[in-house]
Write a protein that holds these residues in place. Sequence first.
Motif, mmCIF file in Angstrom:
data_model
loop_
_atom_site.group_PDB
_atom_site.id
_atom_site.type_symbol
_atom_site.label_atom_id
_atom_site.label_comp_id
_atom_site.label_asym_id
_atom_site.label_seq_id
_atom_site.Cartn_x
_atom_site.Cartn_y
_atom_site.Cartn_z
ATOM 1 N N ILE A 81 31.003 58.659 10.158
ATOM 2 C CA ILE A 81 31.845 60.175 10.271
ATOM 3 C C ILE A 81 31.577 61.020 9.627
ATOM 4 N N LEU A 82 31.847 61.700 10.154
ATOM 5 C CA LEU A 82 31.305 63.912 9.898
ATOM 6 C C LEU A 82 32.402 64.068 9.516
ATOM 7 N N TYR A 83 31.563 64.067 8.507
ATOM 8 C CA TYR A 83 33.507 65.322 6.887
ATOM 9 C C TYR A 83 32.897 66.768 7.124
ATOM 10 N N ALA A 84 33.490 67.257 6.899
ATOM 11 C CA ALA A 84 33.554 68.876 7.035
ATOM 12 C C ALA A 84 34.562 69.479 5.948
ATOM 13 N N LYS A 85 34.497 70.124 4.911
ATOM 14 C CA LYS A 85 35.825 70.937 4.655
ATOM 15 C C LYS A 85 34.917 72.516 4.640
ATOM 16 N N SER A 86 36.303 73.415 4.789
ATOM 17 C CA SER A 86 36.033 74.888 5.629
ATOM 18 C C SER A 86 36.880 75.472 5.601
ATOM 19 N N ARG A 98 40.242 73.669 5.385
ATOM 20 C CA ARG A 98 41.227 72.862 6.226
ATOM 21 C C ARG A 98 40.218 71.344 5.272
ATOM 22 N N GLN A 99 39.993 70.340 5.265
ATOM 23 C CA GLN A 99 39.630 69.376 5.890
ATOM 24 C C GLN A 99 39.625 68.565 7.153
ATOM 25 N N VAL A 100 38.373 67.898 7.353
ATOM 26 C CA VAL A 100 38.602 66.946 8.947
ATOM 27 C C VAL A 100 37.522 66.374 9.326
ATOM 28 N N TRP A 101 37.367 64.761 9.598
ATOM 29 C CA TRP A 101 37.430 63.285 9.560
ATOM 30 C C TRP A 101 37.218 63.113 10.646
ATOM 31 N N VAL A 102 35.507 62.970 11.342
ATOM 32 C CA VAL A 102 35.247 62.382 12.749
ATOM 33 C C VAL A 102 34.405 61.542 13.126
ATOM 34 N N GLN A 106 36.758 57.677 18.466
ATOM 35 C CA GLN A 106 37.332 56.446 17.903
ATOM 36 C C GLN A 106 38.798 56.874 16.765
ATOM 37 N N ARG A 107 38.943 58.066 16.382
ATOM 38 C CA ARG A 107 39.558 58.293 14.831
ATOM 39 C C ARG A 107 39.215 60.035 14.124
ATOM 40 N N MET A 108 40.136 60.904 13.846
ATOM 41 C CA MET A 108 39.849 61.521 13.885
ATOM 42 C C MET A 108 40.997 61.796 12.482
ATOM 43 N N ARG A 109 40.754 62.700 11.729
ATOM 44 C CA ARG A 109 42.251 62.599 10.631
ATOM 45 C C ARG A 109 41.891 64.979 10.308
ATOM 46 N N TRP A 110 42.743 65.396 10.476
ATOM 47 C CA TRP A 110 42.958 66.530 9.971
ATOM 48 C C TRP A 110 43.461 67.419 8.651
ATOM 49 N N LEU A 111 43.492 68.626 7.872
ATOM 50 C CA LEU A 111 44.379 67.846 6.924
ATOM 51 C C LEU A 111 44.163 69.312 6.432
ATOM 52 N N GLU A 237 36.096 51.899 2.796
ATOM 53 C CA GLU A 237 37.100 52.794 1.768
ATOM 54 C C GLU A 237 36.617 54.083 3.084
ATOM 55 N N ASN A 238 35.730 54.599 2.763
ATOM 56 C CA ASN A 238 35.841 55.492 4.210
ATOM 57 C C ASN A 238 36.795 55.789 5.202
ATOM 58 N N LEU A 239 36.332 54.207 5.886
ATOM 59 C CA LEU A 239 37.943 54.523 6.718
ATOM 60 C C LEU A 239 39.373 54.993 6.377
ATOM 61 N N GLN A 240 39.184 54.122 5.485
ATOM 62 C CA GLN A 240 40.301 54.916 4.005
ATOM 63 C C GLN A 240 40.747 55.854 4.049
ATOM 64 N N GLN A 241 40.458 56.791 4.865
ATOM 65 C CA GLN A 241 40.181 58.211 4.502
ATOM 66 C C GLN A 241 40.549 58.919 5.743
ATOM 67 N N LEU A 242 40.464 58.298 7.074
ATOM 68 C CA LEU A 242 41.567 58.538 8.266
ATOM 69 C C LEU A 242 42.568 58.283 8.241
ATOM 70 N N GLU A 243 43.327 57.970 7.632
ATOM 71 C CA GLU A 243 44.729 57.115 7.529
ATOM 72 C C GLU A 243 45.207 58.562 7.085
#
Length: 248
Positions: A81-86, A98-102, A106-111, A237-243
């Motif tokens: 999982i590649l994570y960035a906060k910017s 914003r925070q982004v998980w890639v 397969q999956r991505m989350r934008w917050l 645990e880290n995959l839960q951050q994509l939920e």
Amino acid sequence: MDPVMERVRAADPVSVEEFAGLANFDALELAPRRRFRRRWLSLPAVGAVIAALVVVPSGAPAASEVVQRAMQTMAVPSDQILYAKSHASATEGDYGERQVWVYGDQRMRWLTAESEEVFAKGHGTTRWWKGKVEEFPETTMVPNEIFRAGALLEAARDAKGGVSMTESDDAYVLTWRERSGPPHWPTIEMTMWIDKHTYAPLKFTDHSWGKDYEGKPFDRTYTEQILEFKTLPATPENLQQLEMTPGR
């Protein structure tokens, strides 16, 4: 502002066919891109640059080495999982943090403080906005610009002219130009600050100027300041951050 229709506000949309099966998002460097925010581009093409390679001080790594290491650092791994906060801003206003998980393709989350979107391959995109949860099965999300900057950088490296490099106290500063489009062919200049020790991105700007599609003069800069950038193992645990966590 509708975050789903804009996707991720700094992102350039690609088709499902371009995105499918490309965990490193090669499609974003091989295929022509449409830009929501640049309506004056009819047929933009990534990779054609006119910046010249500059000489760097003796003892410093060559620009080609810095570019290669930066590309490796920003590559989206298929099994991690590649994570960035910017913090993002543009000439027209502040987009905020914003925070982004890639996770591969397969999956991505934008917050952000106002909205949340998640994408799962085969299920499409779900968003939370203004207290509502909505589903868009046919919508494919793509990462924001900092994730794709590595692909843009690779295309610029391989194009005629290459990437110019200077230095600041703590960063290598890479600059290149993208080819724009008719009818007025404005200038598009990308600049990326790369940490001298980790080769992770510190800052990214996309500066464009000239005439827009209506022939009106414009000068616009998009800036993304990287607050955190890291790769996470794909543990449960880290995959839960994509939920999605609506109403958090």
